[in-house]
Scaffold this active site. Structure first.
Site, short mmCIF file in Angstrom:
data_model
loop_
_atom_site.label_atom_id
_atom_site.label_comp_id
_atom_site.label_asym_id
_atom_site.label_seq_id
_atom_site.Cartn_x
_atom_site.Cartn_y
_atom_site.Cartn_z
N SER A 18 37.71 34.67 117.12
CA SER A 18 36.31 35.07 117.01
C SER A 18 35.80 34.92 115.58
CB SER A 18 36.12 36.50 117.52
OG SER A 18 37.19 37.30 117.09
N ALA A 43 36.92 29.56 113.04
CA ALA A 43 37.28 29.09 114.37
C ALA A 43 36.04 28.57 115.09
CB ALA A 43 37.93 30.21 115.16
N LEU A 63 41.41 17.92 101.68
CA LEU A 63 42.26 16.74 101.82
C LEU A 63 41.91 15.93 103.06
CD1 LEU A 63 45.73 18.10 100.70
CD2 LEU A 63 44.05 16.79 99.40
N HIS A 117 41.20 23.47 96.47
CA HIS A 117 40.47 22.23 96.73
C HIS A 117 40.37 21.33 95.49
CE1 HIS A 117 39.64 24.31 100.33
NE2 HIS A 117 38.48 24.85 100.03
N LYS A 157 34.68 22.42 87.74
CA LYS A 157 33.58 23.39 87.75
C LYS A 157 33.22 23.69 89.20
CE LYS A 157 29.34 21.83 86.38
NZ LYS A 157 28.21 21.55 85.48
N LYS A 177 28.78 29.01 93.29
CA LYS A 177 27.94 29.31 94.44
C LYS A 177 26.54 29.65 93.94
CE LYS A 177 31.57 30.52 97.54
NZ LYS A 177 31.39 29.67 98.71
N GLN A 222 30.51 14.74 98.88
CA GLN A 222 29.47 15.20 99.80
C GLN A 222 28.27 15.68 99.01
OE1 GLN A 222 31.88 18.25 101.60
NE2 GLN A 222 31.04 19.86 100.33
N ARG A 245 21.36 26.27 87.16
CA ARG A 245 22.45 25.33 86.93
C ARG A 245 23.74 26.03 86.54
NH1 ARG A 245 20.03 20.11 85.20
NH2 ARG A 245 21.87 19.88 83.89
C1 BG6 Z 1 36.14 27.11 101.68
C2 BG6 Z 1 35.74 28.24 100.79
O1 BG6 Z 1 37.52 26.88 101.57
O2 BG6 Z 1 35.44 25.95 101.33
C3 BG6 Z 1 34.25 28.45 100.84
O3 BG6 Z 1 36.41 29.42 101.19
C4 BG6 Z 1 33.51 27.17 100.59
O4 BG6 Z 1 33.85 29.45 99.94
C5 BG6 Z 1 34.05 26.06 101.47
O5 BG6 Z 1 32.15 27.38 100.85
C6 BG6 Z 1 33.43 24.72 101.11
O6 BG6 Z 1 33.79 23.77 102.06
P1 BG6 Z 1 32.83 22.56 102.39
O7 BG6 Z 1 33.64 21.69 103.28
O8 BG6 Z 1 31.63 23.14 103.05
O9 BG6 Z 1 32.50 21.94 101.09
#
Ligand code: BG6
Length: 489
Positions: free
Chosen positions: A14, A18, A181, A241, A334, A337, A378, A469
């Site tokens: 939920s 997911a 990845l 990431h 860098k 949010k 992206q 920024r």
């Molecule tokens: C997640 C983070 O792993 O990746 C999030 O927990 C973030 O905070 C997200 O927003 C970003 O993923 P994507 O694919 O939307 O760039």
């Protein structure tokens, strides 16, 4: 094949991930004919629900990528008819035995392969993994377990988690997912490097001045503050990431494309990196911004965030790789949010051309004339190389223009989501894009000292308004290493 069956169990069915990612990805794989004919998907979670109600919750998130016609509707119905729900606690062995019993009936006498996707909070993680492995494993086929971050919050807790997991699962059954990845342009990074003569020879300190990995979101943590506040942006995005991108970018050529060979090189480069120093970190946190049309809430305005939290929602860090290829080249990462733009890019800035033949044609700013390779992960996947060329016509004016390779145009609807690629890899047992335990360890070792220092010092983040920024400190961190951050294109 016709004599085997696949069961996918989404533990934590939920949850947001997911609903938004895993079920749609499974549907897309089904839609593309990538799943075996005999399959069933189980959602497992605590809330009470029957199969029909569960189907109602996932149908809203399914979309047809290629055509939205009648065929798609039929496929959705078929897919949904193979989706089931099992209510249970994460730490209750008998609940998992019930699931096992239902699965066994459906699987019948076929060889059954089972994939467990653990999409649950850290505190129930080990008990769910243990129950899945000990109470619910297939006895006739493979059992694989996909685990999502957070894999701990520092070196010690991550090791503890690995050891606890290791009591129930073999390393080859564990698929640690980092969805970056699975993104198209990250997959393409190694192709770019190792199948083009023109890049690899330039790929070193000799020609590259700095590398920037930039992640920017134009929305805040709205609603996810509870989770986020315990982790912060470094653990949420940078340590996994962005660092994974650096590893693929900077690793030596692997012996082959086999998973172990690639991961050997990634670990090697991570272990050659210098742990991040406190003076190479800038932290930020976004604050409320009121515009005429809208009030954008600050991080602390989120009800799920504790008052006075100093958790960073922005960070910039400078990293270095102590090996022959990269010695002295700053890698600047860098992530933030609630910034002005949404996007993720790798920017490779090359050195100045030696000699002065054309420099004067660019005016006072020598940086304006340097080559830069931009890989836009992206949105709008693309790659372009900034090169200097003459403005056509009389006279000799030179401009920095783009050699462009767009991937999104016309094709964007067909680009698979990262989760699709990764889930298919799990089904196929391909571990190239998953994190090996020693990689994870190396990644934590790079950030643990500074994370502890930040906590010990109660380091205050620089405040920045929602939609800006980010903190100006990032600019100074760049300047310290002679780096001017690129603007997301
Ligand atoms: C997640 C983070 O792993 O990746 C999030 O927990 C973030 O905070 C997200 O927003 C970003 O993923 P994507 O694919 O939307 O760039």
């Amino acid at each position: 094949s016709a004599d085997s069956t696949l069961s996918v169990v989404v533990v934590g069915a939920s949850g947001d991930l997911a609903r938004k990612k895993i079920f749609p990805a499974l549907f897309a794989l089904f839609y593309e004919g990538m799943l075996v004919e005999n399959f069933q998907i189980f959602g497992y979670a605590r809330s009470k629900m029957d199969d029909e109600a569960f189907r109602d919750t996932i149908v809203e998130t399914l979309t047809c990528r290629i055509d939205a016609g009648e065929d798609c509707g039929k496929k959705m119905d078929t897919f949904l008819s193979r989706c089931f729900y099992q209510q249970g606690q994460y730490d209750d062995a008998t609940d998992f035995q019930r699931l096992d019993a239902r699965l066994s009936v459906m699987e019948g006498s076929l060889c059954s392969n089972r994939m467990f996707y653990l999409s649950i909070p850290p505190k129930v993680f080990i008990s769910a993994a243990a129950n899945a492995a000990d109470q619910c494993a297939s006895r006739t086929g493979w059992n694989r377990c996909v685990v999502e971050k957070p894999f701990g919050h520092d070196s010690a807790s991550s090791l503890e988690l690995s050891q606890a997991l290791g009591k129930h699962l073999q390393e080859d059954q564990i698929y640690r997912i980092d969805h970056y990845l699975g993104k198209e342009l990250i997959e393409n990074l190694t192709v770019l490097r190792f199948s083009n003569l023109i890049f690899e020879p330039l790929w070193s300190r000799k020609y590259i001045r700095n590398v920037q990995v930039i992640f920017s979101e134009d929305y805040g943590t709205e609603g996810r503050g509870g989770y986020f506040d315990e982790y912060g942006i470094i653990r949420d995005v940078i340590q996994n990431h962005l660092l994974q991108i650096v590893a693929l970018f900077a690793m030596e050529p692997p012996v082959s494309l086999e998973a172990e060979d690639i991961r050997n090189e990634k670990v090697k480069v991570l272990r050659s990196m210098k742990p991040v120093e406190m003076e190479d970190v800038i932290l930020g946190q976004y604050t409320k911004r009121v515009s005429k049309a809208h009030t954008y809430p600050g991080y602390l305005d989120d009800d799920t965030v504790p008052q006075n939290s100093i958790t960073p929602t922005f960070a910039a860090v400078a990293m270095f790789i102590n090996n022959a290829r990269w010695d002295g080249v700053p890698f600047l990462l860098k992530a933030g949010k609630a910034l002005n733009k949404r996007g993720a890019e790798i920017r490779v800035q090359f050195r100045h051309v030696p000699g002065h033949l054309y420099r004067s044609k660019f005016g006072a700013d020598p940086d304006a004339a340097t080559n830069e390779l931009v890989i836009r992960i992206q949105p709008d996947e693309a790659m372009y190389l900034k090169i200097n060329s003459k403005v056509p016509g009389l006279g000799l004016r030179i401009e920095n223009s783009r050699l462009d390779l767009p991937f999104h145009e016309e094709r964007d609807r067909e680009l698979p989501d990262a989760y699709e690629r990764l889930l298919l890899d799990v089904v196929n047992g391909d571990k190239r894009l998953f994190i090996r335990s020693d990689e994870l360890e190396a990644a934590w070792d790079l950030f643990t000292p500074v994370l502890h220092k930040i906590e010990e010092l109660q380091a205050q983040p620089e405040l920045y308004p929602y939609g800006s920024r980010g903190p100006v400190g990032a600019h100074y961190l760049g300047a310290k290493y002679n780096v001017r951050w690129g603007d997301l294109s």
